[in-house]
Design a protein around this motif. Sequence first.
Motif, PDB file in Angstrom:
ATOM      1  N   SER A 123      94.616  25.768  -3.995  1.00 43.30           N
ATOM      2  CA  SER A 123      95.575  24.682  -3.514  1.00 43.30           C
ATOM      3  C   SER A 123      96.834  25.015  -4.553  1.00 43.30           C
ATOM      4  CB  SER A 123      94.897  23.298  -3.950  1.00 43.30           C
ATOM      5  OG  SER A 123      94.023  22.894  -2.952  1.00 43.30           O
ATOM      6  N   LEU A 124      96.557  25.267  -5.676  1.00 43.63           N
ATOM      7  CA  LEU A 124      97.613  25.385  -6.397  1.00 43.63           C
ATOM      8  C   LEU A 124      98.549  26.934  -6.308  1.00 43.63           C
ATOM      9  CD1 LEU A 124      98.776  24.449  -9.269  1.00 43.63           C
ATOM     10  CD2 LEU A 124      97.404  26.119 -10.537  1.00 43.63           C
ATOM     11  N   THR A 125      97.680  27.736  -5.646  1.00 46.14           N
ATOM     12  CA  THR A 125      98.199  28.899  -5.056  1.00 46.14           C
ATOM     13  C   THR A 125      99.095  28.697  -3.638  1.00 46.14           C
ATOM     14  OG1 THR A 125      96.669  30.320  -5.918  1.00 46.14           O
ATOM     15  CG2 THR A 125      97.845  31.433  -4.097  1.00 46.14           C
ATOM     16  N   PHE A 126      98.775  27.619  -3.087  1.00 45.53           N
ATOM     17  CA  PHE A 126      99.375  27.353  -1.813  1.00 45.53           C
ATOM     18  C   PHE A 126     100.509  26.478  -1.851  1.00 45.53           C
ATOM     19  CE2 PHE A 126      99.953  24.590   1.911  1.00 45.53           C
ATOM     20  CZ  PHE A 126      99.948  25.510   3.068  1.00 45.53           C
ATOM     21  N   VAL A 127     100.526  25.503  -2.985  1.00 46.27           N
ATOM     22  CA  VAL A 127     101.476  25.024  -3.292  1.00 46.27           C
ATOM     23  C   VAL A 127     102.580  25.855  -4.047  1.00 46.27           C
ATOM     24  CG1 VAL A 127     102.723  23.280  -5.176  1.00 46.27           C
ATOM     25  CG2 VAL A 127     100.413  22.897  -3.866  1.00 46.27           C
ATOM     26  N   ASN A 128     102.403  26.643  -4.707  1.00 48.89           N
ATOM     27  CA  ASN A 128     103.058  27.981  -5.434  1.00 48.89           C
ATOM     28  C   ASN A 128     103.943  28.656  -4.331  1.00 48.89           C
ATOM     29  OD1 ASN A 128     104.532  29.360  -7.407  1.00 48.89           O
ATOM     30  ND2 ASN A 128     102.882  30.591  -7.624  1.00 48.89           N
ATOM     31  N   GLY A 129     103.248  28.906  -3.120  1.00 52.57           N
ATOM     32  CA  GLY A 129     103.712  29.834  -2.200  1.00 52.57           C
ATOM     33  C   GLY A 129     104.745  28.843  -1.460  1.00 52.57           C
ATOM     34  N   LYS A 130     104.297  27.595  -0.965  1.00 51.53           N
ATOM     35  CA  LYS A 130     105.445  26.606  -0.339  1.00 51.53           C
ATOM     36  C   LYS A 130     106.555  26.683  -1.082  1.00 51.53           C
ATOM     37  CE  LYS A 130     103.209  24.444   3.018  1.00 51.53           C
ATOM     38  NZ  LYS A 130     103.854  24.329   4.486  1.00 51.53           N
ATOM     39  N   ILE A 131     106.578  26.453  -2.486  1.00 55.50           N
ATOM     40  CA  ILE A 131     107.809  26.326  -3.292  1.00 55.50           C
ATOM     41  C   ILE A 131     108.690  27.539  -3.276  1.00 55.50           C
ATOM     42  CG2 ILE A 131     108.444  26.060  -5.772  1.00 55.50           C
ATOM     43  CD1 ILE A 131     106.279  23.822  -5.872  1.00 55.50           C
ATOM     44  N   LYS A 132     107.830  28.606  -3.614  1.00 57.55           N
ATOM     45  CA  LYS A 132     108.687  30.061  -3.450  1.00 57.55           C
ATOM     46  C   LYS A 132     109.417  30.178  -2.116  1.00 57.55           C
ATOM     47  CE  LYS A 132     106.114  32.759  -6.635  1.00 57.55           C
ATOM     48  NZ  LYS A 132     105.063  33.985  -6.910  1.00 57.55           N
ATOM     49  N   GLY A 133     108.892  29.665  -1.103  1.00 59.53           N
ATOM     50  CA  GLY A 133     109.355  29.910   0.094  1.00 59.53           C
ATOM     51  C   GLY A 133     110.661  28.823   0.450  1.00 59.53           C
ATOM     52  N   MET A 134     110.370  27.762  -0.224  1.00 55.39           N
ATOM     53  CA  MET A 134     111.608  26.952  -0.150  1.00 55.39           C
ATOM     54  C   MET A 134     112.733  27.349  -1.177  1.00 55.39           C
ATOM     55  SD  MET A 134     112.886  24.195   1.049  1.00 55.39           S
ATOM     56  CE  MET A 134     111.784  23.106   1.786  1.00 55.39           C
ATOM     57  N   LYS A 135     112.288  27.986  -2.068  1.00 60.57           N
ATOM     58  CA  LYS A 135     113.471  28.329  -3.081  1.00 60.57           C
ATOM     59  C   LYS A 135     114.070  29.799  -2.129  1.00 60.57           C
ATOM     60  CE  LYS A 135     112.573  29.209  -7.426  1.00 60.57           C
ATOM     61  NZ  LYS A 135     111.839  29.347  -8.613  1.00 60.57           N
TER      62      LYS A 135
END
Length: 143
Positions: A123-135
């Motif tokens: 879940s943490l990896t998924f959230v991190n990916g979402k945030i990187k994509g948004m950035k």
Amino acid sequence: MAINLDKLVGFHQSALAIRTDRMEVIAGNLANANTPGYKAKDIDFNKAMKSAVRSSSGKPAASDSQMMRTHENHLSGSSSSVASNFDMQYRVPLQPDTGDGNTVEVQAERNRFLDNSLRYQASLTFVNGKIKGMKKALGSGGQ
């Protein structure tokens, strides 16, 4: 257009909070493995997520209840812990009682802790990916 971070990571934020609470419960079980009479507890992740989704959508959960304050100096009774929003469940042991009343099965608890930890990391990896994509989207959109 406004960016709603709750829509971006809201579900996974709740999942991380529940997984954190579950790790604490399982760690407590392991810490009390030799305590006579201790009953192993757990959090039903699916039930907790349903409760979290209901509360985030504004619908009251079946287990929601407010404590009545009889004096303004009393604490409100609310808790930041997701696990406190529903009943803790006692685990039914698979092995017969050893005579001291303790229901903690150490190897099973370790396996549950490991499984929960891996799911937390996912879940943490998924959230991190979402945030990187948004950035990335914000960075390339402004140029």
